[in-house]
Design a protein around this motif. Structure first.
Motif, PDB file in Angstrom:
ATOM      1  N   SER A  37     -16.300   7.194   5.325  1.00 52.67           N
ATOM      2  CA  SER A  37     -15.355   6.525   5.185  1.00 52.67           C
ATOM      3  C   SER A  37     -15.484   4.857   5.265  1.00 52.67           C
ATOM      4  O   SER A  37     -14.898   4.086   4.117  1.00 52.67           O
ATOM      5  CB  SER A  37     -14.528   6.410   6.689  1.00 52.67           C
ATOM      6  OG  SER A  37     -13.341   5.331   6.626  1.00 52.67           O
ATOM      7  N   ASN A  58      -5.292  -0.892   4.069  1.00 49.48           N
ATOM      8  CA  ASN A  58      -5.399  -0.649   4.159  1.00 49.48           C
ATOM      9  C   ASN A  58      -4.588   1.118   3.888  1.00 49.48           C
ATOM     10  O   ASN A  58      -5.370   2.062   4.440  1.00 49.48           O
ATOM     11  CB  ASN A  58      -5.664  -0.933   5.507  1.00 49.48           C
ATOM     12  CG  ASN A  58      -6.152  -2.295   5.190  1.00 49.48           C
ATOM     13  OD1 ASN A  58      -7.958  -2.382   5.107  1.00 49.48           O
ATOM     14  ND2 ASN A  58      -6.144  -3.421   6.565  1.00 49.48           N
ATOM     15  N   SER A  94     -13.864   2.923   1.740  1.00 48.16           N
ATOM     16  CA  SER A  94     -12.958   0.763   2.363  1.00 48.16           C
ATOM     17  C   SER A  94     -14.354   0.070   1.014  1.00 48.16           C
ATOM     18  O   SER A  94     -13.636  -0.284   0.659  1.00 48.16           O
ATOM     19  CB  SER A  94     -13.313   1.030   3.682  1.00 48.16           C
ATOM     20  OG  SER A  94     -12.970  -0.393   4.065  1.00 48.16           O
ATOM     21  N   ILE A 119      -6.041   2.686   1.409  1.00 46.01           N
ATOM     22  CA  ILE A 119      -7.478   2.863   1.701  1.00 46.01           C
ATOM     23  C   ILE A 119      -7.131   3.918   2.317  1.00 46.01           C
ATOM     24  O   ILE A 119      -8.409   4.711   2.280  1.00 46.01           O
ATOM     25  CB  ILE A 119      -8.501   1.916   2.387  1.00 46.01           C
ATOM     26  CG1 ILE A 119      -7.999   0.807   1.071  1.00 46.01           C
ATOM     27  CG2 ILE A 119      -9.349   2.325   2.263  1.00 46.01           C
ATOM     28  CD1 ILE A 119      -8.702  -0.836   1.481  1.00 46.01           C
ATOM     29  N   LYS A 166     -12.060  -2.074  -1.790  1.00 47.87           N
ATOM     30  CA  LYS A 166     -11.946  -3.527  -1.387  1.00 47.87           C
ATOM     31  C   LYS A 166     -13.021  -4.256  -2.651  1.00 47.87           C
ATOM     32  O   LYS A 166     -12.742  -5.184  -3.013  1.00 47.87           O
ATOM     33  CB  LYS A 166     -12.515  -3.776  -0.154  1.00 47.87           C
ATOM     34  CG  LYS A 166     -11.744  -3.627   0.685  1.00 47.87           C
ATOM     35  CD  LYS A 166     -11.530  -3.046   2.489  1.00 47.87           C
ATOM     36  CE  LYS A 166     -10.758  -2.959   3.090  1.00 47.87           C
ATOM     37  NZ  LYS A 166     -11.982  -3.165   4.642  1.00 47.87           N
TER      38      LYS A 166
END
Length: 192
Positions: free
Chosen positions: A85, A175, A89, A178, A93
């Protein structure tokens, strides 16, 4: 003098990145790159004997930056799922924050202009990801799919999430995109 050399090389690579993503490889001439970089065409050829050398150097550089970003803080994560994860992420990003580079990687990841040697050298930067996926398979945490296929689908799905974030209303929660994207990937990989 050395600083000036680095500055010219950097200027050439930044100009090439911009023009390759805007116009493609065939649509970008070395003269255009030189003009955008504010250097003489001969200067470009001092650093990169051919346009193919330039695109391979640029690809290696950008993929290296991506790899470093993806690997940040994964050792601080305690579980396999948390590590994967975190990589996810970091990847998303990086793509949102480095749109031109992300677009470049997407455009040229399957390009015939990227040599086999460059691809092999780039893959050395991603050993941590291959090792993690293989660990997940070996321990039975994820399905026994090919590590290469798993990583390719992971990357392609990240492109969809980056595009979704960039195309969405800025008030929407990045977020959440994501997290939701990771859950889609995780549910396809997890054994239970």
């Amino acid at each position: 003098m050395k600083e000036q050399v680095i500055d010219k090389k950097t200027a050439i690579m930044e100009a090439a990145l911009k023009l390759f993503t805007e116009r493609g490889f065939q649509g970008t001439s070395t003269a255009q790159i030189s003009k955008e970089a504010s250097v003489a065409t001969g200067t470009l050829f001092n650093y990169f004997p051919t346009k193919e050398d330039l695109i391979n150097s640029l690809y290696f550089e950008v993929k290296g930056q991506l790899s470093q970003s993806m690997g940040k803080e994964i050792e601080a994560q305690s579980t396999f799922q948390d590590k994967l994860s975190k990589i996810w992420s970091n990847l998303i990003k990086w793509g949102v924050d480095n749109q031109e580079e992300f677009l470049f990687v997407g455009q040229f990841c399957s390009s015939p202009y990227i040599t086999k040697f460059t691809r092999e050298e780039v893959m050395k930067e991603y050993v941590f990801l291959h090792d993690l996926v293989n660990e997940g398979i070996k321990t039975g945490l994820i399905r026994d799919f090919s590590a290469e296929l798993t990583i390719a689908i992971f990357y392609q799905a990240s492109r969809a999430v980056v595009n979704q974030i960039l195309d969405s209303d800025s008030s929407q929660d990045k977020n959440k995109f994501i997290g939701d994207g990771f859950q889609i990937i995780w549910k396809g990989l997890a054994m239970n």
